[in-house]
Design a protein around this motif. Structure first.
Motif, mmCIF file in Angstrom:
data_model
loop_
_atom_site.group_PDB
_atom_site.id
_atom_site.type_symbol
_atom_site.label_atom_id
_atom_site.label_comp_id
_atom_site.label_asym_id
_atom_site.label_seq_id
_atom_site.Cartn_x
_atom_site.Cartn_y
_atom_site.Cartn_z
ATOM 1 N N PHE A 71 2.720 12.610 10.942
ATOM 2 C CA PHE A 71 2.434 12.340 9.665
ATOM 3 C C PHE A 71 1.188 12.564 9.390
ATOM 4 C CE2 PHE A 71 2.244 9.443 6.073
ATOM 5 C CZ PHE A 71 3.197 9.468 5.379
ATOM 6 N N TYR A 72 0.817 13.176 8.465
ATOM 7 C CA TYR A 72 -0.916 13.469 7.896
ATOM 8 C C TYR A 72 -0.833 13.885 6.595
ATOM 9 C CZ TYR A 72 -1.307 14.396 13.098
ATOM 10 O OH TYR A 72 -1.526 14.067 14.456
ATOM 11 N N GLU A 73 -2.198 13.354 6.308
ATOM 12 C CA GLU A 73 -2.347 13.654 4.858
ATOM 13 C C GLU A 73 -2.583 14.805 4.645
ATOM 14 O OE1 GLU A 73 -4.876 11.957 1.144
ATOM 15 O OE2 GLU A 73 -5.331 11.185 3.186
ATOM 16 N N LEU A 74 -2.179 15.676 3.769
ATOM 17 C CA LEU A 74 -1.986 17.137 3.247
ATOM 18 C C LEU A 74 -3.269 17.689 2.711
ATOM 19 C CD1 LEU A 74 -0.966 19.771 4.311
ATOM 20 C CD2 LEU A 74 0.931 19.663 2.360
ATOM 21 N N LEU A 78 11.457 5.645 12.428
ATOM 22 C CA LEU A 78 11.062 4.976 11.037
ATOM 23 C C LEU A 78 10.635 5.957 9.868
ATOM 24 C CD1 LEU A 78 10.572 2.021 9.777
ATOM 25 C CD2 LEU A 78 8.096 2.204 10.756
ATOM 26 N N PHE A 79 11.343 5.946 8.815
ATOM 27 C CA PHE A 79 11.003 7.034 7.567
ATOM 28 C C PHE A 79 10.152 6.457 6.815
ATOM 29 C CE2 PHE A 79 15.550 9.415 7.775
ATOM 30 C CZ PHE A 79 15.169 10.142 9.182
ATOM 31 N N GLU A 80 10.077 5.131 6.532
ATOM 32 C CA GLU A 80 9.642 4.769 5.317
ATOM 33 C C GLU A 80 9.621 3.337 5.203
ATOM 34 O OE1 GLU A 80 9.004 7.697 2.214
ATOM 35 O OE2 GLU A 80 9.324 6.158 0.756
ATOM 36 N N PRO A 84 5.085 13.403 -2.075
ATOM 37 C CA PRO A 84 3.908 12.945 -2.423
ATOM 38 C C PRO A 84 3.645 11.669 -2.063
ATOM 39 C CG PRO A 84 5.636 13.692 -4.332
ATOM 40 C CD PRO A 84 6.111 13.843 -2.741
ATOM 41 N N LEU A 85 2.381 11.373 -1.723
ATOM 42 C CA LEU A 85 1.917 10.255 -1.153
ATOM 43 C C LEU A 85 2.221 8.925 -2.039
ATOM 44 C CD1 LEU A 85 -0.085 9.273 1.119
ATOM 45 C CD2 LEU A 85 -1.851 9.237 -0.539
ATOM 46 N N SER A 86 2.389 9.103 -3.076
ATOM 47 C CA SER A 86 2.866 7.833 -3.803
ATOM 48 C C SER A 86 4.181 7.932 -4.525
ATOM 49 C CB SER A 86 1.834 7.320 -4.697
ATOM 50 O OG SER A 86 1.559 8.406 -5.756
ATOM 51 N N GLY A 87 5.056 8.857 -4.112
ATOM 52 C CA GLY A 87 6.330 9.335 -4.628
ATOM 53 C C GLY A 87 7.245 7.936 -4.326
ATOM 54 N N HIS A 88 8.597 7.958 -5.096
ATOM 55 C CA HIS A 88 9.558 7.184 -4.671
ATOM 56 C C HIS A 88 10.864 7.805 -5.044
ATOM 57 C CE1 HIS A 88 8.721 6.744 -9.062
ATOM 58 N NE2 HIS A 88 10.137 6.149 -9.131
ATOM 59 N N GLN A 89 11.910 7.301 -4.609
ATOM 60 C CA GLN A 89 13.391 7.825 -4.645
ATOM 61 C C GLN A 89 13.503 9.149 -4.142
ATOM 62 O OE1 GLN A 89 14.772 6.639 -8.661
ATOM 63 N NE2 GLN A 89 15.473 4.915 -7.861
ATOM 64 N N GLY A 148 0.674 -1.335 0.103
ATOM 65 C CA GLY A 148 -0.035 -0.130 -0.052
ATOM 66 C C GLY A 148 0.833 1.221 0.058
ATOM 67 N N ASP A 149 0.203 2.268 -0.155
ATOM 68 C CA ASP A 149 1.055 3.807 -0.114
ATOM 69 C C ASP A 149 1.435 4.113 1.202
ATOM 70 O OD1 ASP A 149 -1.034 5.032 1.237
ATOM 71 O OD2 ASP A 149 -2.264 5.623 -0.556
ATOM 72 N N LYS A 150 1.989 5.300 1.489
ATOM 73 C CA LYS A 150 3.028 5.642 2.659
ATOM 74 C C LYS A 150 1.746 5.887 3.889
ATOM 75 C CE LYS A 150 6.508 8.472 0.376
ATOM 76 N NZ LYS A 150 6.241 8.033 -0.932
ATOM 77 N N LEU A 151 0.785 6.626 3.451
ATOM 78 C CA LEU A 151 -0.258 6.805 4.349
ATOM 79 C C LEU A 151 -0.846 5.579 5.042
ATOM 80 C CD1 LEU A 151 -1.408 9.155 5.851
ATOM 81 C CD2 LEU A 151 -3.463 9.119 4.303
#
Length: 342
Positions: free
Chosen positions: A121-124, A306-308, A144-149, A99-102
């Motif tokens: 951590f909150y959804e903006l 824990l970052f991610e 971004p909620l679904s960002g990477h790298q 799933g995504d970050k949130l």
């Protein structure tokens, strides 16, 4: 003999760097391995036109349905979705999305056991959420909620009563409150973002850093550490991600340099956390997980944050880990196949 199929969206396995590593490890482990795409699946005949690596080249052959599928990289389309679903319902897949970050954050938070390691951590979804966070913590990041790298990550620091410092991709600027709202409002309308307290995880020389804990399931279905390595950002940047110009070095060297006499204790701490967290995180899902990239930071008080948590992590090029990763994946796939036959 166990038959493993590697499902990928690219037609040519020679253009998929890791396919050769999996074919080589499978051969060494006495497992039959082939590569295939959804378009080559014949549901009526229960056959797949796949490719196996023989005598230095990929040869097209017909295979029965495999005992297990390593779903390496798969871009779904309307046309291929029914094929994917058909296979998924009948054959064990090694890999399952987290799933995504949130959703990952909320899952860990609800379970409570590792809540102490989470960064607020909150959804903006609106400006008020940002205002509350920046007033409370003075320093935040939005991403971004679904960002990477590390893409799209912006650092924002409150500078006085109505001024802000912004660092976006290493570019620093200072703006007032109205400019901030004008900049942020369209951003959160166009894309889903999260806002997070900024945790300082810095080397003695001022570079941001984190640790990637790369874990996989092995041939006994147990979590093992494939690698742990530091990622160090360029001076002035806010992310340590390799895709954003960050770099890496060997763990022991980095720990000795940054933590002195306590380097070995820190190493053991990271190793223990990697395994214990993976076991816990795995238990939060209905489907068993096979591989994780856990990103953690260490603040000035040596507290771990824990970052991610990432699905399907890729090791950096400086480590010759392709065969280690492939070995764990192949042996885990064999374990799933054997268990499914019982």
């Amino acid at each position: 003999m166990t038959l493993i199929g590697m499902l990928h969206h690219r037609k040519d396995p020679s253009k998929v760097k890791k396919a050769y590593a999996y074919a080589a490890v499978a051969k060494a482990e006495g497992v039959t391995f082939f590569y295939f795409t959804p378009g080559k699946v014949n549901i009526k005949q229960k056959k797949i036109l796949g490719k196996s690596y023989e005598n230095g080249q990929w040869i097209e052959k017909e295979f029965p349905f495999p005992d297990v599928i390593y779903n390496a990289s798969y871009k779904e389309t309307e046309k291929t979705r029914p094929i994917f679903d058909y296979l998924y319902e009948r054959i064990p897949f090694t890999s399952h999305s987290i799933g995504d970050k949130l959703s990952v954050y909320n899952r860990i938070k609800r379970a409570k056991k590792y809540k102490q390691y989470l960064i607020p951590f909150y959804e903006l979804t609106n400006i008020q959420i940002f205002t509350d966070m920046i007033n409370r913590y003075q320093k935040v990041i939005i991403k971004p909620l679904s960002g990477h790298q590390g893409g799209g990550v912006v650092f924002i620091e409150k500078d006085g009563s109505n001024h802000y410092k912004i660092n976006e991709a290493g570019e620093e600027s200072s703006i007032n409150e109205k400019q901030m709202l004008d900049w942020l409002s369209p951003k959160i309308r166009e894309q889903d973002y999260v806002v997070q307290q900024f945790i300082t995880s810095q080397t003695k020389s001022g570079h941001v850093f984190d640790f990637r804990l790369h874990v996989q399931k092995n041939g006994e279905g147990k979590w093992v550490i494939t690698s742990i390595y530091p990622r160090i950002g360029r001076l002035g940047t806010i992310t340590s991600n390799m895709g954003s110009g960050g770099y890496s070095t060997y763990l022991d060297i980095f720990l000795k340099q940054e933590f002195g006499d306590s380097w070995y204790d820190m190493k053991k701490y990271l190793e223990q956390f990697a395994i214990s967290f993976s076991n816990h995180f795995d238990s939060l899902y209905d489907s068993e997980l096979d591989e994780l990239g856990i990103d953690v930071g260490i603040d000035a008080n040596q507290k771990l944050w824990l970052f991610e948590v990432n699905w399907r992590p890729g090791p950096p090029n400086i480590y010759s880990l392709e065969l280690d990763v492939a070995k764990n994946t192949i042996l885990y796939a064999k374990y799933l196949a054997d268990r499914n036959k019982l």
